[in-house]
Design a protein around this motif. Structure first.
Motif, PDB file in Angstrom:
ATOM      1  N   SER A   1      52.277  32.663  61.810  1.00  0.00           N
ATOM      2  CA  SER A   1      53.161  33.485  60.977  1.00  0.00           C
ATOM      3  C   SER A   1      53.713  32.695  59.724  1.00  0.00           C
ATOM      4  N   ASP A   2      53.780  31.389  59.904  1.00  0.00           N
ATOM      5  CA  ASP A   2      54.338  30.288  59.079  1.00  0.00           C
ATOM      6  C   ASP A   2      53.490  30.065  58.106  1.00  0.00           C
ATOM      7  N   PRO A   3      53.375  30.242  56.646  1.00  0.00           N
ATOM      8  CA  PRO A   3      52.601  29.924  55.750  1.00  0.00           C
ATOM      9  C   PRO A   3      52.756  28.363  55.376  1.00  0.00           C
ATOM     10  N   ASP A   4      53.695  27.879  56.044  1.00  0.00           N
ATOM     11  CA  ASP A   4      53.853  26.306  55.700  1.00  0.00           C
ATOM     12  C   ASP A   4      53.529  25.718  57.052  1.00  0.00           C
ATOM     13  N   SER A   5      53.209  26.005  58.124  1.00  0.00           N
ATOM     14  CA  SER A   5      52.865  25.287  59.115  1.00  0.00           C
ATOM     15  C   SER A   5      51.824  24.631  59.032  1.00  0.00           C
ATOM     16  N   ASN A   6      51.492  23.752  60.082  1.00  0.00           N
ATOM     17  CA  ASN A   6      50.364  22.917  60.184  1.00  0.00           C
ATOM     18  C   ASN A   6      49.055  23.690  60.384  1.00  0.00           C
TER      19      ASN A   6
ATOM     20  N   ARG B   1      48.449  26.800  59.799  1.00  0.00           N
ATOM     21  CA  ARG B   1      48.140  27.683  58.266  1.00  0.00           C
ATOM     22  C   ARG B   1      47.561  26.699  57.167  1.00  0.00           C
ATOM     23  N   GLN B   2      48.115  25.360  57.142  1.00  0.00           N
ATOM     24  CA  GLN B   2      47.628  24.287  56.162  1.00  0.00           C
ATOM     25  C   GLN B   2      46.163  24.118  56.373  1.00  0.00           C
ATOM     26  N   VAL B   3      45.717  24.028  57.608  1.00  0.00           N
ATOM     27  CA  VAL B   3      44.324  23.506  58.233  1.00  0.00           C
ATOM     28  C   VAL B   3      43.401  24.891  57.961  1.00  0.00           C
ATOM     29  N   LEU B   4      43.842  26.111  58.200  1.00  0.00           N
ATOM     30  CA  LEU B   4      43.063  27.314  58.027  1.00  0.00           C
ATOM     31  C   LEU B   4      42.889  27.529  56.641  1.00  0.00           C
ATOM     32  N   ARG B   5      43.998  27.046  55.684  1.00  0.00           N
ATOM     33  CA  ARG B   5      43.581  27.096  54.281  1.00  0.00           C
ATOM     34  C   ARG B   5      42.401  25.987  53.710  1.00  0.00           C
ATOM     35  N   GLU B   6      42.359  24.929  54.273  1.00  0.00           N
ATOM     36  CA  GLU B   6      41.859  24.052  53.774  1.00  0.00           C
ATOM     37  C   GLU B   6      40.189  23.635  54.330  1.00  0.00           C
ATOM     38  N   ARG B   7      40.195  24.479  55.757  1.00  0.00           N
ATOM     39  CA  ARG B   7      38.938  24.524  56.307  1.00  0.00           C
ATOM     40  C   ARG B   7      38.271  25.497  56.787  1.00  0.00           C
ATOM     41  N   TYR B   8      37.046  25.875  56.751  1.00  0.00           N
ATOM     42  CA  TYR B   8      36.267  26.901  57.178  1.00  0.00           C
ATOM     43  C   TYR B   8      36.344  26.879  58.719  1.00  0.00           C
ATOM     44  N   THR B   9      36.823  28.276  59.205  1.00  0.00           N
ATOM     45  CA  THR B   9      36.835  28.261  60.748  1.00  0.00           C
ATOM     46  C   THR B   9      36.256  29.604  61.119  1.00  0.00           C
ATOM     47  N   ILE B  10      35.817  29.654  62.420  1.00  0.00           N
ATOM     48  CA  ILE B  10      35.451  30.721  63.081  1.00  0.00           C
ATOM     49  C   ILE B  10      36.133  31.084  64.431  1.00  0.00           C
ATOM     50  N   ARG B  11      36.018  32.468  64.874  1.00  0.00           N
ATOM     51  CA  ARG B  11      36.619  32.588  65.986  1.00  0.00           C
ATOM     52  C   ARG B  11      35.720  33.328  67.131  1.00  0.00           C
ATOM     53  N   ARG B  12      35.954  33.480  68.358  1.00  0.00           N
ATOM     54  CA  ARG B  12      35.045  33.681  69.173  1.00  0.00           C
ATOM     55  C   ARG B  12      35.075  35.481  69.328  1.00  0.00           C
ATOM     56  N   LYS B  13      33.526  35.912  69.162  1.00  0.00           N
ATOM     57  CA  LYS B  13      33.310  37.347  69.052  1.00  0.00           C
ATOM     58  C   LYS B  13      34.221  38.030  68.570  1.00  0.00           C
ATOM     59  N   PRO B  14      34.122  38.017  67.183  1.00  0.00           N
ATOM     60  CA  PRO B  14      35.207  38.834  66.252  1.00  0.00           C
ATOM     61  C   PRO B  14      34.693  40.558  66.360  1.00  0.00           C
ATOM     62  N   ALA B  15      33.654  40.878  66.875  1.00  0.00           N
ATOM     63  CA  ALA B  15      33.223  42.321  66.751  1.00  0.00           C
ATOM     64  C   ALA B  15      34.255  42.862  68.055  1.00  0.00           C
ATOM     65  N   ALA B  16      34.815  42.079  68.875  1.00  0.00           N
ATOM     66  CA  ALA B  16      35.354  42.712  70.044  1.00  0.00           C
ATOM     67  C   ALA B  16      36.973  43.104  69.526  1.00  0.00           C
ATOM     68  N   GLY B  17      37.532  42.763  68.449  1.00  0.00           N
ATOM     69  CA  GLY B  17      38.456  43.199  67.594  1.00  0.00           C
ATOM     70  C   GLY B  17      39.731  42.890  68.360  1.00  0.00           C
ATOM     71  N   THR B  18      39.705  41.979  69.192  1.00  0.00           N
ATOM     72  CA  THR B  18      41.002  41.474  69.898  1.00  0.00           C
ATOM     73  C   THR B  18      42.005  40.354  68.989  1.00  0.00           C
ATOM     74  N   GLU B  19      41.504  39.952  68.017  1.00  0.00           N
ATOM     75  CA  GLU B  19      42.042  39.097  67.146  1.00  0.00           C
ATOM     76  C   GLU B  19      42.570  37.565  67.822  1.00  0.00           C
ATOM     77  N   PRO B  20      41.836  36.791  68.148  1.00  0.00           N
ATOM     78  CA  PRO B  20      42.153  35.654  68.871  1.00  0.00           C
ATOM     79  C   PRO B  20      43.079  34.793  68.163  1.00  0.00           C
TER      80      PRO B  20
END
Length: 257
Positions: A225-230, A232-251
């Motif tokens: 929830s903190d845009p200045d956290s470590n 969030r910084q990594v998520l801005r700079e690197r492409y990431t994926i999560r497991r089973k996005p179609a499940a709608g669980t928001e990992p």
């Protein structure tokens, strides 16, 4: 007969007086009404999250080493077969990300091992299906468990689309080395479910999760929830994926591939 009745009435009166006084006595003695002292060094967040860099952590041996640390900290016995208990384990790309299989990815990516754990979802189905609220979502986003409330129905295991929960078919304490038990974390009993808890007991002491601390930078942990956290910084700079996005669980666990 009259004496017995008179004695009963006297005892009832004494008991009633004791009930009336008990709460005040409990307060004076520091009982339930006493304030809980909070560790000023505790780590806090609105929603804890994790990023795992699989370019740095991708061999079965490396993941197993972190799993051993996690299991030692949380008194998880090493069992094999259908009775195996897993808080942190590894699996292939095809099993970890079945909805994101891409034949054009580098061959090396398909042959990596991927560290898996509870995803601490923002919309956790395990919480919805638990009949006793033994599984619940904390205010900071961690999906936690109260082992004393668990009745072993395993609805949470059926509801979890990630296979992140294990059931104690036998008595887990029988398979623990008593000389190596961590006294700061409870052992479990037969007939309850368990899983990764994002090391809530360590966060309360101002420490990072054991796997993140021992990963040499391959696991980043912080406040989503903190845009200045470590994280969030990594998520801005690197492409990431999560497991089973179609499940709608928001990992809350992300992977750098």
């Amino acid at each position: 007969m009259k004496n017995n009745r008179r004695s009963f009435i006297k005892l009832a009166a004494v008991a009633a007086a004791g009930i009336a006084v008990a709460p005040k006595a409990a307060v004076a003695a520091g009982g339930h009404a006493a304030p809980i002292k909070k560790n000023p060094e505790a780590l806090e967040a609105k929603r804890w999250g994790m990023v795992i860099d699989t370019t740095k952590l991708h061999t079965k041996e490396e993941i197993a080493a972190l799993g051993e640390i996690c299991h030692t900290v949380h008194n998880v016995p090493e069992l094999e077969g259908p009775q195996e208990l897993m808080w942190l384990w590894s699996d292939s790309y095809a099993h970890s990300f079945p909805e994101q299989e891409n034949p054009h990815l580098a061959e090396e990516i398909h042959h990596r091992d991927y560290p898996l754990l509870c995803n601490h979802c923002d919309n956790p189905p395990c919480v919805r299906v638990c009949p006793t609220k033994a599984t619940y979502k904390r205010a900071d986003g961690i999906v936690a468990m109260d082992y004393h409330r668990c009745i072993g129905c395993r609805y949470c295991m059926a509801g979890c689309p990630y296979g992140s929960r294990s059931f104690n078919w036998g008595e887990p304490r029988k398979h623990l080395d008593l000389s190596k038990i961590n006294p700061d974390f409870p052992t479990r009993m037969r007939g309850v479910v368990e899983k990764c808890n994002f090391c809530v007991e360590r966060l309360a002491e101002g420490k990072l999760p054991a796997c993140a601390e021992a990963s040499h930078g391959a696991i980043i942990f912080g406040d989503l929830s903190d845009p200045d956290s470590n994280v969030r910084q990594v998520l801005r700079e690197r492409y990431t994926i999560r497991r089973k996005p179609a499940a709608g669980t928001e990992p809350s666990v992300y992977y750098i591939i």
